[in-house]
Scaffold this motif. Structure first.
Motif, PDB file in Angstrom:
ATOM      1  N   PHE A   9     -15.344 -16.995 -51.476  1.00 43.42           N
ATOM      2  CA  PHE A   9     -14.140 -16.381 -52.035  1.00 43.42           C
ATOM      3  C   PHE A   9     -12.891 -16.898 -51.332  1.00 43.42           C
ATOM      4  O   PHE A   9     -11.904 -17.246 -51.989  1.00 43.42           O
ATOM      5  N   GLU A  10     -12.927 -16.953 -50.008  1.00 44.13           N
ATOM      6  CA  GLU A  10     -11.771 -17.448 -49.255  1.00 44.13           C
ATOM      7  C   GLU A  10     -11.484 -18.906 -49.576  1.00 44.13           C
ATOM      8  O   GLU A  10     -10.325 -19.297 -49.754  1.00 44.13           O
ATOM      9  N   ALA A  11     -12.550 -19.718 -49.667  1.00 49.12           N
ATOM     10  CA  ALA A  11     -12.372 -21.149 -49.948  1.00 49.12           C
ATOM     11  C   ALA A  11     -11.748 -21.372 -51.322  1.00 49.12           C
ATOM     12  O   ALA A  11     -10.782 -22.135 -51.458  1.00 49.12           O
ATOM     13  N   THR A  12     -12.288 -20.703 -52.341  1.00 48.40           N
ATOM     14  CA  THR A  12     -11.753 -20.903 -53.696  1.00 48.40           C
ATOM     15  C   THR A  12     -10.332 -20.368 -53.811  1.00 48.40           C
ATOM     16  O   THR A  12      -9.489 -20.983 -54.475  1.00 48.40           O
ATOM     17  N   THR A  13     -10.054 -19.237 -53.185  1.00 50.25           N
ATOM     18  CA  THR A  13      -8.704 -18.675 -53.242  1.00 50.25           C
ATOM     19  C   THR A  13      -7.691 -19.610 -52.603  1.00 50.25           C
ATOM     20  O   THR A  13      -6.613 -19.867 -53.163  1.00 50.25           O
ATOM     21  N   ILE A  14      -8.021 -20.130 -51.415  1.00 52.18           N
ATOM     22  CA  ILE A  14      -7.116 -21.036 -50.709  1.00 52.18           C
ATOM     23  C   ILE A  14      -6.889 -22.312 -51.515  1.00 52.18           C
ATOM     24  O   ILE A  14      -5.750 -22.762 -51.698  1.00 52.18           O
ATOM     25  N   VAL A  15      -7.981 -22.895 -52.005  1.00 45.76           N
ATOM     26  CA  VAL A  15      -7.870 -24.168 -52.737  1.00 45.76           C
ATOM     27  C   VAL A  15      -7.057 -23.993 -54.015  1.00 45.76           C
ATOM     28  O   VAL A  15      -6.145 -24.783 -54.295  1.00 45.76           O
ATOM     29  N   PHE A  16      -7.374 -22.971 -54.810  1.00 44.06           N
ATOM     30  CA  PHE A  16      -6.651 -22.784 -56.070  1.00 44.06           C
ATOM     31  C   PHE A  16      -5.190 -22.417 -55.827  1.00 44.06           C
ATOM     32  O   PHE A  16      -4.319 -22.775 -56.623  1.00 44.06           O
ATOM     33  N   THR A  17      -4.904 -21.705 -54.749  1.00 40.90           N
ATOM     34  CA  THR A  17      -3.517 -21.382 -54.421  1.00 40.90           C
ATOM     35  C   THR A  17      -2.743 -22.643 -54.050  1.00 40.90           C
ATOM     36  O   THR A  17      -1.634 -22.879 -54.554  1.00 40.90           O
ATOM     37  N   LEU A  18      -3.317 -23.458 -53.169  1.00 44.02           N
ATOM     38  CA  LEU A  18      -2.637 -24.684 -52.739  1.00 44.02           C
ATOM     39  C   LEU A  18      -2.522 -25.688 -53.880  1.00 44.02           C
ATOM     40  O   LEU A  18      -1.490 -26.352 -54.035  1.00 44.02           O
ATOM     41  N   TYR A  19      -3.584 -25.801 -54.672  1.00 40.66           N
ATOM     42  CA  TYR A  19      -3.578 -26.729 -55.808  1.00 40.66           C
ATOM     43  C   TYR A  19      -2.522 -26.335 -56.835  1.00 40.66           C
ATOM     44  O   TYR A  19      -1.704 -27.162 -57.259  1.00 40.66           O
ATOM     45  N   SER A  20      -2.511 -25.065 -57.224  1.00 46.28           N
ATOM     46  CA  SER A  20      -1.532 -24.612 -58.217  1.00 46.28           C
ATOM     47  C   SER A  20      -0.121 -24.631 -57.645  1.00 46.28           C
ATOM     48  O   SER A  20       0.837 -24.957 -58.345  1.00 46.28           O
ATOM     49  N   GLY A  21       0.004 -24.302 -56.361  1.00 48.68           N
ATOM     50  CA  GLY A  21       1.324 -24.313 -55.730  1.00 48.68           C
ATOM     51  C   GLY A  21       1.979 -25.675 -55.767  1.00 48.68           C
ATOM     52  O   GLY A  21       3.194 -25.793 -55.955  1.00 48.68           O
ATOM     53  N   ALA A  22       1.168 -26.738 -55.599  1.00 48.38           N
ATOM     54  CA  ALA A  22       1.712 -28.100 -55.617  1.00 48.38           C
ATOM     55  C   ALA A  22       2.279 -28.448 -56.991  1.00 48.38           C
ATOM     56  O   ALA A  22       3.369 -29.034 -57.102  1.00 48.38           O
ATOM     57  N   TYR A  23       1.570 -28.097 -58.045  1.00 48.37           N
ATOM     58  CA  TYR A  23       2.043 -28.392 -59.399  1.00 48.37           C
ATOM     59  C   TYR A  23       3.230 -27.506 -59.778  1.00 48.37           C
ATOM     60  O   TYR A  23       4.206 -27.972 -60.388  1.00 48.37           O
ATOM     61  N   ILE A  24       3.141 -26.242 -59.421  1.00 47.70           N
ATOM     62  CA  ILE A  24       4.217 -25.311 -59.775  1.00 47.70           C
ATOM     63  C   ILE A  24       5.497 -25.651 -59.022  1.00 47.70           C
ATOM     64  O   ILE A  24       6.599 -25.489 -59.560  1.00 47.70           O
TER      65      ILE A  24
END
Length: 215
Positions: free
Chosen positions: A86-101
């Protein structure tokens, strides 16, 4: 075709749907916040902030999401950092989406006429006050259609989390397929669920674009 399998395993599918929604909402909220902060830092004029944030954006936009998940969930364990799925997916999706946004917001901010920045500075506005009262309300109107479009992509990309064992909709579907031997029915059901999640957002994007271009 045997559609009774959908009803028989409806609770597993529902659990997967809830987990998918939780991951999508978390990634959207935290990613939007991260993207907004990064875009403001990049457009603030502070040169010492630009290089590290630019490196972050290029890293997470330039590498596959699947590799990022493997690196955070499996790779970090090799250097002594153990985090759960859960922590890994949350961190990755947050950082990934943050870069595009961040890039979506940056483009919106830079589309505002420079005269508004200069006028606000002449009136003694701080950067935060300038952004919150003048620039961001206008930026949001420009950025909202591509932002919602990215959210749609992000919701669909949450299915990738199944490869690291995150028990979202697709992962539950795989389990049901292994038990029932009915891949077509299960995959079609999962596809329809993603369609139901994303189609209203697609309609909203179309409506927003028409409003913006008509005005």
């Amino acid at each position: 075709m045997d559609w009774s399998v959908i009803y028989e395993y409806r609770y597993l599918l529902w659990d997967g749907f809830i987990v998918t929604c939780k991951l999508s909402i978390t990634a959207i909220v935290l990613g939007t916040l991260a993207g907004l902060i990064v875009s403001m830092a990049k457009t603030s004029g502070a040169k010492w902030l630009k290089a590290p944030f630019e490196a972050y954006i290029q890293l997470f936009r330039g590498s596959p999401l699947l590799i990022q998940l493997f690196m955070f969930y499996f790779g970090l364990s090799y250097v002594g950092v153990n985090i759960n799925v859960f922590e890994a997916t949350t961190i990755v999706f947050t950082l990934y989406s943050g870069a595009y946004i961040a890039e979506i917001f940056r483009a919106g901010i830079e589309s505002i006429p420079k005269g508004q920045f200069e006028a606000a500075k002449a009136l003694g506005f701080s950067y935060l006050l300038l952004m919150s009262k003048i620039i961001l309300p206008q930026t949001l109107k420009v950025a909202l259609p591509p932002l919602i479009g990215f959210y749609i992509t992000l919701i669909k990309d949450t299915s990738i989390a199944s490869v690291v064992g995150y028990v979202e909709l697709l992962n539950q579907g795989k389990a049901i397929m292994n038990i029932s031997g009915k891949p077509f029915e299960i995959l079609l059901c999962i596809s329809l669920v993603y369609f139901i999640l994303c189609y209203p957002l697609s309609l909203f994007v179309t409506w927003m674009e028409r409003r913006i271009y008509i005005k």
